[in-house]
Motif scaffolding. Structure first.
Motif, short mmCIF file in Angstrom:
data_model
loop_
_atom_site.label_atom_id
_atom_site.label_comp_id
_atom_site.label_asym_id
_atom_site.label_seq_id
_atom_site.Cartn_x
_atom_site.Cartn_y
_atom_site.Cartn_z
N PRO A 57 -5.54 3.38 -19.61
CA PRO A 57 -6.68 4.10 -20.19
C PRO A 57 -7.85 4.22 -19.22
O PRO A 57 -8.11 3.32 -18.43
N ILE A 58 -8.53 5.34 -19.29
CA ILE A 58 -9.78 5.52 -18.54
C ILE A 58 -10.87 5.91 -19.53
O ILE A 58 -10.58 6.28 -20.67
N VAL A 59 -12.12 5.85 -19.10
CA VAL A 59 -13.24 6.13 -19.99
C VAL A 59 -13.61 7.61 -19.90
O VAL A 59 -13.78 8.16 -18.81
N ILE A 60 -13.75 8.25 -21.06
CA ILE A 60 -14.18 9.65 -21.11
C ILE A 60 -15.34 9.79 -22.09
O ILE A 60 -15.62 8.88 -22.88
N LEU A 61 -15.99 10.94 -22.05
CA LEU A 61 -17.00 11.30 -23.03
C LEU A 61 -16.37 12.31 -23.98
O LEU A 61 -15.96 13.40 -23.55
N ASN A 62 -16.23 11.94 -25.26
CA ASN A 62 -15.53 12.82 -26.19
C ASN A 62 -16.42 13.95 -26.70
O ASN A 62 -17.60 14.05 -26.33
N LYS A 63 -15.88 14.79 -27.59
CA LYS A 63 -16.59 15.97 -28.07
C LYS A 63 -17.79 15.61 -28.94
O LYS A 63 -18.69 16.45 -29.14
N GLU A 64 -17.82 14.38 -29.47
CA GLU A 64 -18.97 13.94 -30.27
C GLU A 64 -20.06 13.34 -29.39
O GLU A 64 -21.10 12.91 -29.90
N GLY A 65 -19.80 13.27 -28.08
CA GLY A 65 -20.79 12.71 -27.17
C GLY A 65 -20.74 11.22 -27.03
O GLY A 65 -21.66 10.59 -26.50
N ASP A 66 -19.66 10.60 -27.51
CA ASP A 66 -19.48 9.15 -27.42
C ASP A 66 -18.44 8.83 -26.34
O ASP A 66 -17.52 9.62 -26.11
N ILE A 80 -14.15 15.00 -20.12
CA ILE A 80 -15.22 14.63 -19.21
C ILE A 80 -15.05 13.16 -18.84
O ILE A 80 -15.18 12.28 -19.70
N VAL A 81 -14.73 12.88 -17.58
CA VAL A 81 -14.48 11.52 -17.12
C VAL A 81 -15.80 10.82 -16.81
O VAL A 81 -16.68 11.38 -16.16
N VAL A 82 -15.93 9.59 -17.29
CA VAL A 82 -17.14 8.80 -17.06
C VAL A 82 -16.98 8.01 -15.77
O VAL A 82 -15.98 7.31 -15.57
N ILE A 83 -17.96 8.12 -14.88
CA ILE A 83 -17.93 7.41 -13.60
C ILE A 83 -19.19 6.57 -13.46
O ILE A 83 -20.30 7.05 -13.69
N ASN A 84 -19.02 5.31 -13.10
CA ASN A 84 -20.16 4.41 -12.93
C ASN A 84 -20.84 4.68 -11.59
O ASN A 84 -20.19 4.63 -10.54
N ILE A 85 -22.13 4.97 -11.62
CA ILE A 85 -22.86 5.24 -10.38
C ILE A 85 -23.81 4.10 -10.02
O ILE A 85 -24.62 4.23 -9.11
N ASN A 86 -23.74 3.00 -10.73
CA ASN A 86 -24.65 1.88 -10.47
C ASN A 86 -23.91 0.64 -9.98
O ASN A 86 -24.21 -0.47 -10.40
N ASN A 87 -22.93 0.82 -9.11
CA ASN A 87 -22.15 -0.32 -8.63
C ASN A 87 -22.96 -1.20 -7.67
O ASN A 87 -23.14 -2.39 -7.91
N ASP A 88 -23.44 -0.61 -6.57
CA ASP A 88 -24.27 -1.35 -5.61
C ASP A 88 -23.61 -2.66 -5.20
O ASP A 88 -24.23 -3.72 -5.19
N ILE A 89 -22.32 -2.57 -4.85
CA ILE A 89 -21.55 -3.76 -4.45
C ILE A 89 -21.29 -3.70 -2.94
O ILE A 89 -20.73 -2.72 -2.44
N TRP A 90 -21.70 -4.74 -2.23
CA TRP A 90 -21.59 -4.75 -0.77
C TRP A 90 -21.03 -6.08 -0.30
O TRP A 90 -21.08 -7.08 -1.01
N GLY A 91 -20.52 -6.07 0.92
CA GLY A 91 -19.99 -7.29 1.50
C GLY A 91 -21.06 -8.07 2.24
O GLY A 91 -22.23 -7.69 2.28
N ASN A 92 -20.66 -9.17 2.83
CA ASN A 92 -21.58 -9.98 3.64
C ASN A 92 -20.90 -10.50 4.90
O ASN A 92 -21.37 -11.43 5.53
N ILE A 307 -25.95 14.64 -19.64
CA ILE A 307 -25.08 14.00 -20.63
C ILE A 307 -24.60 15.09 -21.58
O ILE A 307 -25.38 15.66 -22.33
N TYR A 308 -23.32 15.39 -21.55
CA TYR A 308 -22.76 16.50 -22.31
C TYR A 308 -22.50 16.11 -23.77
O TYR A 308 -22.50 14.95 -24.14
N ASN A 309 -22.27 17.16 -24.58
CA ASN A 309 -21.84 17.01 -25.98
C ASN A 309 -22.81 16.18 -26.83
O ASN A 309 -22.39 15.37 -27.64
N GLN A 310 -24.10 16.40 -26.64
CA GLN A 310 -25.10 15.62 -27.37
C GLN A 310 -25.83 16.43 -28.44
O GLN A 310 -26.81 15.95 -29.01
N SER A 311 -25.37 17.64 -28.73
CA SER A 311 -26.10 18.50 -29.66
C SER A 311 -26.18 17.89 -31.06
O SER A 311 -27.24 17.90 -31.71
#
Length: 333
Positions: A57-66, A80-92, A307-311
């Motif tokens: 399973p992957i995360v999507i945004l359904n027609k109800e906006g959830d 509509i595939v949900v992608i995380n843009i707040n990872n900010d993961i780096w090595g050391n 953010i789509y499907n929020q009407s």
């Protein structure tokens, strides 16, 4: 997420709790070898790819906006595939300096590394970048007594101002390859070395700046940044690194009919362009950086951070708010 502590590999798994709307990180306890299986790969409109077994399973945004989980074998073009843009993961695992990371970025962009005579070269018409290239090499590798020869390179255009900076030093070339993982390959097979990918945010940023100082450009009339490479692997690396910085870009393949060759283009626009200008941008390509900073003076017409499907949700909020009065503390009344 993986890390190495005391020579032991530690792996953490990130998952999304839909009910709590939280990204959770837990240590892995077991690995399962389920043998070979058929997989499904999907490609989003922004060029992101994800591949897994049909039941994954992957995360999507359904027609109800959830947001919801949906199996890969049930995904359609309308999802509509949900992608995380707040990872900010780096090595050391910092094996190199920020300056050397920048030089490696320059070589990945405009360097010829596949020569069999023990040499490598860097071709550039920008005198300031060429000067910085030489300064960093002499500073970082003073023990190697590097000699950089210069010659004008006019393979395609007699009016070209490109200068070829060549270094004949097999020991230095072997060092870049064996210690820092810089593959001595042709442009189509280049990739960012693993030691840079395992480094901290500053070192990774400098490598990107080296790539962008050479193969990046800014179109001020369209207010769009563009990066182009012949290497599919490196284009995907850059695409995902930008996402780790919180910058959503678009990866698109374009075929050059004249050369009969695919090239991979990364585009950044809208509010993501402003974020790019603030935290990465160009380093020593001064004119490009000056032009890029003008993006803050241009009105944004963003079609990505939506953010789509929020009407239905907005209609419900509006209905609940009609006829009610609210106190605005910022205005004091």
């Amino acid at each position: 997420i993986f890390s190495i502590n005391n020579n032991e590999l530690q792996i953490g798994l990130r998952s999304l709790d839909i009910k709590k709307n939280m990204v959770l990180t837990n240590d892995s306890s077991h690995f399962f070898n389920m043998g070979k299986s058929k997989t499904i790969k999907i490609l989003t409109s922004q060029g992101f790819e994800i591949e897994g077994t049909p039941e994954h399973p992957i995360v999507i945004l359904n027609k109800e906006g959830d947001i919801q989980f949906k199996r890969l074998d049930k995904i359609t073009k309308e999802d509509i595939v949900v992608i995380n843009i707040n990872n900010d993961i780096w090595g050391n695992n910092n094996l190199l300096s920020e300056n050397l990371s920048y030089v490696i970025g320059l070589l990945l962009g405009d360097g010829y590394l596949a020569s069999v005579d023990g040499s490598l070269s860097f071709s550039k018409s920008d005198e300031y970048i060429s000067k910085k290239f030489a300064e960093i090499l002499h500073s970082e590798f003073s023990d190697y007594s590097l000699e950089i020869t210069h010659s004008h390179k006019c393979l395609y255009d007699e009016k070209s101002h490109t200068v070829d900076h060549r270094i004949y030093n097999s020991a230095f070339k072997n060092l870049l390859n064996e210690k820092y993982g810089l593959s001595m390959k042709l442009s189509g097979d280049k990739k960012i070395p693993q030691c840079i990918l395992n480094s901290d945010k500053g070192i990774v940023k400098k490598c990107l700046q080296g790539l962008f100082d050479t193969d990046g450009s800014f179109n001020s009339s369209k207010n769009i940044f563009e990066y182009c490479t012949k290497s599919l692997i490196m284009s995907r690396q850059v695409h995902m690194i930008l996402l780790n910085f919180g910058i959503v870009s678009r990866l698109k393949v374009r075929h050059n009919e004249k050369l009969n060759q695919d090239y991979y283009h990364i585009y950044i626009g809208g509010s993501n362009l402003r974020k790019f200008a603030e935290i990465i941008g160009f380093r020593y390509a001064l004119k490009k950086q000056k032009d890029l900073m003008n993006c803050f003076n241009v009105k944004i017409n963003d079609n990505i951070n939506v953010i789509y499907n929020q009407s239905n949700r907005l209609k419900k909020i509006r209905k609940e708010c009609i006829g009610k009065h609210y106190y605005n503390s910022s205005l004091g009344n």
